[in-house]
Design a protein around this motif. Sequence first.
Motif, short mmCIF file in Angstrom:
data_model
loop_
_atom_site.label_atom_id
_atom_site.label_comp_id
_atom_site.label_asym_id
_atom_site.label_seq_id
_atom_site.Cartn_x
_atom_site.Cartn_y
_atom_site.Cartn_z
N ASP A 194 0.81 -1.22 0.00
CA ASP A 194 0.00 0.00 0.00
C ASP A 194 0.84 1.27 0.00
N GLY A 195 1.79 1.36 0.91
CA GLY A 195 2.49 2.63 1.08
C GLY A 195 1.62 3.58 1.88
N ALA A 196 2.23 4.44 2.65
CA ALA A 196 1.48 5.35 3.51
C ALA A 196 1.69 6.78 3.04
N PHE A 197 0.82 7.24 2.16
CA PHE A 197 0.88 8.59 1.63
C PHE A 197 -0.40 9.34 2.00
N ALA A 198 -0.25 10.60 2.35
CA ALA A 198 -1.42 11.41 2.65
C ALA A 198 -1.08 12.88 2.44
N ASP A 199 -1.90 13.56 1.69
CA ASP A 199 -1.72 15.00 1.49
C ASP A 199 -2.30 15.72 2.69
N ASN A 200 -1.42 16.16 3.59
CA ASN A 200 -1.90 16.78 4.82
C ASN A 200 -1.81 18.30 4.82
N GLY A 201 -1.42 18.87 3.70
CA GLY A 201 -1.46 20.32 3.57
C GLY A 201 -0.27 21.06 4.13
N ASP A 202 0.69 20.35 4.75
CA ASP A 202 1.86 21.05 5.30
C ASP A 202 2.87 21.31 4.18
N ASP A 203 3.53 22.46 4.25
CA ASP A 203 4.48 22.89 3.22
C ASP A 203 5.77 22.10 3.36
N MET A 204 6.15 21.38 2.29
CA MET A 204 7.40 20.61 2.31
C MET A 204 8.61 21.51 2.48
N ASN A 205 8.52 22.74 2.04
CA ASN A 205 9.66 23.67 2.08
C ASN A 205 9.65 24.59 3.30
N ARG A 206 8.80 24.24 4.27
CA ARG A 206 8.72 25.06 5.48
C ARG A 206 10.06 25.06 6.23
N ASP B 196 25.91 15.33 2.05
CA ASP B 196 25.78 16.79 1.98
C ASP B 196 25.68 17.36 3.38
N ILE B 197 26.08 18.60 3.50
CA ILE B 197 25.96 19.33 4.77
C ILE B 197 24.78 20.28 4.62
N VAL B 198 23.85 20.20 5.57
CA VAL B 198 22.58 20.91 5.45
C VAL B 198 22.44 21.92 6.58
N ALA B 199 22.02 23.11 6.25
CA ALA B 199 21.75 24.11 7.28
C ALA B 199 20.53 23.69 8.09
N PRO B 200 20.51 23.94 9.39
CA PRO B 200 19.38 23.51 10.23
C PRO B 200 18.02 23.96 9.72
N GLU B 201 17.94 25.20 9.23
CA GLU B 201 16.64 25.72 8.78
C GLU B 201 16.13 24.99 7.53
N GLU B 202 17.02 24.32 6.80
CA GLU B 202 16.62 23.61 5.58
C GLU B 202 16.40 22.12 5.82
N LEU B 203 16.50 21.67 7.07
CA LEU B 203 16.49 20.24 7.33
C LEU B 203 15.17 19.57 6.95
N ARG B 204 14.03 20.18 7.28
CA ARG B 204 12.74 19.59 6.90
C ARG B 204 12.64 19.48 5.38
N GLN B 205 13.00 20.55 4.68
CA GLN B 205 12.94 20.54 3.22
C GLN B 205 13.76 19.41 2.64
N ARG B 206 14.98 19.19 3.15
CA ARG B 206 15.86 18.16 2.61
C ARG B 206 15.38 16.76 2.97
N ILE B 207 14.79 16.60 4.15
CA ILE B 207 14.23 15.29 4.52
C ILE B 207 13.06 14.94 3.61
N CYS B 208 12.15 15.89 3.43
CA CYS B 208 10.99 15.65 2.56
C CYS B 208 11.43 15.34 1.13
N ALA B 209 12.40 16.11 0.63
CA ALA B 209 12.87 15.90 -0.74
C ALA B 209 13.56 14.54 -0.87
N GLY B 210 14.35 14.18 0.13
CA GLY B 210 15.05 12.90 0.08
C GLY B 210 14.11 11.72 0.11
N LEU B 211 13.12 11.77 0.97
CA LEU B 211 12.15 10.68 1.05
C LEU B 211 11.30 10.61 -0.20
#
Length: 459
Positions: A211-223, A424-439
């Motif tokens: 199945d995979g667990a995907f859901a559009d929850n409205g949160d900004d990936m680039n937040r 890669d070395i990631v700035a703390p403020e970009e960590l959510r963006q990079r995690i979402c993009a990587g996954l």
Amino acid sequence: MVQIDEKVYGQAKAKLESIFDAGTFVELGAYTKRSGSDADFEGVLCGYGAVNGKLAFAFVQDSGRTKGAFGERHAKKIANMYSLAVKNGAPVIGVFDSAGAVVYDGASALAAYGRFMKCISDASGIVPQIAVIDGVCGGSSAVAASMFDFTVTVADKSKLYVNSPFVIGADAGSSDFAVANGISAYGAKDSADAFAYVRRLITVLPANNADGAFADNGDDMNRAVSFNAEDYKAEELLAKLADNGSFTALYSDYAKNTVLGFASFGGMTAGVVASNPEKKGILDIKSARAISKLVSFCDSFAMPVLTLVDSEGLDVSLEAESAAYASELARLAYAYTSSDNAKLTVVIGKAYGAAFTLMGSKSVGADMALALPSACISVLSPEASVAFVWNDKVGEKSREELEAEWKEKCASAAEACDCGEIDDIVAPEELRQRICAGLAMLASKAEGTPARRHANMPL
């Protein structure tokens, strides 16, 4: 039509109503009688319904009817439900509350437990299975409940044991005991809390292994996120990184050096393994055991694993060495190296010694490894490294200066990037963006070389 005593059924049905969306539960095998009885209905309710709109199956052992005694028809009723759950690819919830086997049934009762266990085993890795201990669960029932993916216990109500506390003369079997020993993934304060937790799990987990667990929850990936990488709490960091700040914890009162659970990142649910900096992230036996369990579960259901590392290393104690510590760490190594699911690792702070290797490094199978600029990756801590390697330099420079130099030259994130162990070395403020993009990039990961008919010839 046969009439079922609603007063007797009331308690069990109330539990089902706490699990399923209102008005969605449909019972299966409602009129199954006890073997050799024309009056007693079998002491287990089975059926299906919706949990936040998702199909799920459940059985509830009913201690109000023949004490929920387990026998041949009891097992058959559950087995029929399991067959439908597997065919439809829907999770199973088991609510345990039984006085035990029907003693008069002898070998058939013992065989019934075996058939029940086989149902659980056959469904394992195909659909998620969650057990709730809402009463007595002893002997073979305790074995069966422990075969489920996750077990939930209830304070002042659960009695989960193989041998009765009365027999062994010790205070065992309570919810607190199960939680403290890693038998229970969550210790609920009451039944309502237990069923609410089950609903959360069913909501975030995939329905089945395809199945995979995907859901559009409205949160900004680039937040953007803001946190101090040298002074933070793991739960607070996860609340900032996860979609809508939602994190469902597992084994929080067992593996206290690690924070484990499920969270969604850019709409994709992942298993989360995070060092607990308040406990120095020490990788002890309990943490290793719980991490192995979670990584293995995620691999079974093709769920990605996000590992956040901030660990000062392994547990240095006689207690650890006396408790098969190496074997538990070996299980952890196997969990990461043998899993085919997507794995993304971020070194948040410290990553010393074998803790770096074992906690989802690229060398044990991570698809991508990132680090924050302040990360420190070293065989030994900078303090120990200077004492071991550069002690003769103390005097030319202060020990503090040498430790800072070691961290910059020999243990920095840049050094780990140079040798290819950090991508890669990631700035703390970009960590959510990079995690979402990587996954998201790893969402369609396939192991091995994709099949092809032949290469495309040049013109």
